[in-house]
Design a protein around this motif. Structure first.
Motif, short mmCIF file in Angstrom:
data_model
loop_
_atom_site.label_atom_id
_atom_site.label_comp_id
_atom_site.label_asym_id
_atom_site.label_seq_id
_atom_site.Cartn_x
_atom_site.Cartn_y
_atom_site.Cartn_z
N THR A 165 0.81 -1.22 0.00
CA THR A 165 0.00 0.00 0.00
C THR A 165 0.85 1.27 0.00
O THR A 165 0.58 2.20 -0.77
CB THR A 165 -0.96 0.00 1.20
OG1 THR A 165 -1.80 -1.16 1.13
CG2 THR A 165 -1.83 1.25 1.19
N LEU A 166 1.86 1.34 0.85
CA LEU A 166 2.70 2.54 0.91
C LEU A 166 3.39 2.83 -0.42
O LEU A 166 3.34 3.96 -0.92
CB LEU A 166 3.73 2.42 2.03
CG LEU A 166 4.73 3.57 2.15
CD1 LEU A 166 4.01 4.89 2.38
CD2 LEU A 166 5.74 3.30 3.25
N PHE B 52 5.50 -6.45 -10.44
CA PHE B 52 5.67 -5.16 -9.75
C PHE B 52 6.49 -5.27 -8.48
O PHE B 52 6.53 -4.33 -7.68
CB PHE B 52 4.30 -4.55 -9.46
CG PHE B 52 3.50 -4.28 -10.70
CD1 PHE B 52 3.83 -3.23 -11.55
CD2 PHE B 52 2.43 -5.09 -11.04
CE1 PHE B 52 3.11 -2.99 -12.70
CE2 PHE B 52 1.70 -4.86 -12.20
CZ PHE B 52 2.04 -3.81 -13.04
N ASP B 53 7.16 -6.40 -8.26
CA ASP B 53 7.98 -6.57 -7.06
C ASP B 53 9.11 -5.53 -7.00
O ASP B 53 9.40 -4.96 -5.94
CB ASP B 53 8.56 -7.99 -6.96
CG ASP B 53 9.27 -8.42 -8.24
OD1 ASP B 53 9.33 -7.63 -9.20
OD2 ASP B 53 9.76 -9.57 -8.27
N SER B 54 9.73 -5.25 -8.14
CA SER B 54 10.79 -4.25 -8.17
C SER B 54 10.26 -2.86 -7.88
O SER B 54 10.88 -2.07 -7.16
CB SER B 54 11.48 -4.26 -9.54
OG SER B 54 12.11 -5.51 -9.79
N LEU B 55 9.10 -2.55 -8.45
CA LEU B 55 8.48 -1.23 -8.26
C LEU B 55 8.17 -0.96 -6.80
O LEU B 55 8.35 0.17 -6.31
CB LEU B 55 7.21 -1.14 -9.10
CG LEU B 55 6.39 0.15 -8.99
CD1 LEU B 55 7.17 1.32 -9.59
CD2 LEU B 55 5.05 0.01 -9.68
N LEU B 56 7.70 -1.98 -6.08
CA LEU B 56 7.29 -1.79 -4.69
C LEU B 56 8.43 -1.32 -3.80
O LEU B 56 8.24 -0.50 -2.91
CB LEU B 56 6.70 -3.11 -4.15
CG LEU B 56 5.41 -3.59 -4.81
CD1 LEU B 56 4.99 -4.94 -4.23
CD2 LEU B 56 4.29 -2.57 -4.65
N VAL B 57 9.62 -1.83 -4.05
CA VAL B 57 10.77 -1.44 -3.23
C VAL B 57 11.47 -0.21 -3.80
O VAL B 57 11.87 0.70 -3.06
CB VAL B 57 11.76 -2.61 -3.09
CG1 VAL B 57 13.01 -2.18 -2.32
CG2 VAL B 57 11.09 -3.78 -2.37
N ALA B 58 11.60 -0.15 -5.12
CA ALA B 58 12.28 0.98 -5.75
C ALA B 58 11.58 2.30 -5.49
O ALA B 58 12.22 3.34 -5.32
CB ALA B 58 12.42 0.74 -7.26
N ILE C 3 10.04 3.27 -2.89
CA ILE C 3 10.39 3.77 -1.56
C ILE C 3 11.73 4.51 -1.61
O ILE C 3 11.88 5.61 -1.05
CB ILE C 3 10.47 2.62 -0.54
CG1 ILE C 3 9.13 1.89 -0.43
CG2 ILE C 3 10.92 3.14 0.82
CD1 ILE C 3 8.04 2.70 0.19
N ALA C 4 12.71 3.90 -2.29
CA ALA C 4 14.03 4.53 -2.40
C ALA C 4 13.95 5.84 -3.16
O ALA C 4 14.52 6.86 -2.74
CB ALA C 4 15.00 3.56 -3.09
N VAL C 5 13.24 5.84 -4.29
CA VAL C 5 13.10 7.06 -5.08
C VAL C 5 12.33 8.11 -4.28
O VAL C 5 12.64 9.30 -4.34
CB VAL C 5 12.40 6.78 -6.42
CG1 VAL C 5 12.12 8.08 -7.17
CG2 VAL C 5 13.25 5.86 -7.28
N GLY C 6 11.33 7.67 -3.52
CA GLY C 6 10.55 8.58 -2.70
C GLY C 6 11.41 9.30 -1.68
O GLY C 6 11.26 10.52 -1.46
#
Length: 234
Positions: free
Chosen positions: A72-73, A213-219, A221-224
């Motif tokens: 969700t985040l 979308f596994d990569s998107l979920l973590v990436a 956060i880092a980009v954010g």
């Protein structure tokens, strides 16, 4: 590891349809963007619940907050990225404009696509050293090669497209390459614990929502973190 031509062609054909749908959702308008990531959000949740049910023992008291952080985040961040005026510094709430801008969501997603594609191709041709037991087919050669090519391609595109500085394009691409790979490994670990190969089967040759979308979920956060703590203050 030799390049599996038949598998590559199957994945490529499916990917074309996937890319077309993603681009339509990202670039058409704000409504399509919100609908796209709402579907992605609930698709990922649906598959995560199925995976967790296969993992024993597991406390649902821990699952809910972890799911909120894991799915969700990140999706909420992506949605917020699409409306940069809402988080612009020194703006009064009455002055906020809900203008949709796909630049940052597209930058993240394109970086992940390029990194994944280049890592697969480089790893297929010269990959020799396994990166992790969690994902045996992933090699250090493919991972490093994919990351370097991702940064080169995205920074080259960014230098022409503008909107962000060259440094921003490079850091966004690097974040997506590094943390996207970690996201892939995290999801692979969850699948291994659940004893399954794919999180779902909505995309032939590519698996389910979490697989895509596994990569998107973590990436994201880092980009954010980079976006909020550096880009918005400089």
């Amino acid at each position: 590891m030799a390049l599996d031509t038949e598998t590559f062609q199957k994945r490529a054909l499916t990917a074309i349809v996937f890319v077309a749908v993603m681009l339509a959702g990202l670039c058409l308008n704000a409504a399509s963007f919100i609908v796209l990531f709402t579907i992605i959000h609930f698709g990922c949740w649906y598959e995560l619940v199925k995976l967790v049910k296969k993992i024993k023992p597991f406390s649902w008291a821990y699952f809910l907050p972890l799911g909120l952080l894991y799915i969700t985040l990140p999706i909420l961040l992506i949605l917020i990225f699409g409306f940069p005026d809402l988080i612009a510094a020194n703006r009064h709430i009455d002055e906020y404009e809900w203008a949709y801008s796909p630049w940052l969501p597209c930058a993240i997603i394109f970086s992940i696509w390029i990194n994944d594609t280049m890592a697969y191709i480089v790893g297929s041709f010269i990959g020799r050293t396994p990166m992790s037991k969690i994902s045996p087919k992933k090699t250090w050669e493919g991972t490093i090669g994919g990351a370097l090519l991702c940064v080169i391609v995205i920074s080259s595109i960014g230098s022409v497209a503008g909107h962000f500085s060259n440094t921003d394009w490079i850091i966004i691409a690097a974040c997506c390459a590094v943390f996207g790979t970690l996201g892939d490994l995290l999801e692979s670990k969850i699948k291994r614990l659940a004893g399954v190969k794919d999180s779902g089967n909505f995309m032939p040759g590519h698996g389910g929502f979490l697989d895509r979308f596994d990569s998107l979920l973590v990436a994201s956060i880092a980009v954010g973190c980079y976006y909020y703590f550096y880009m918005q203050t400089h």
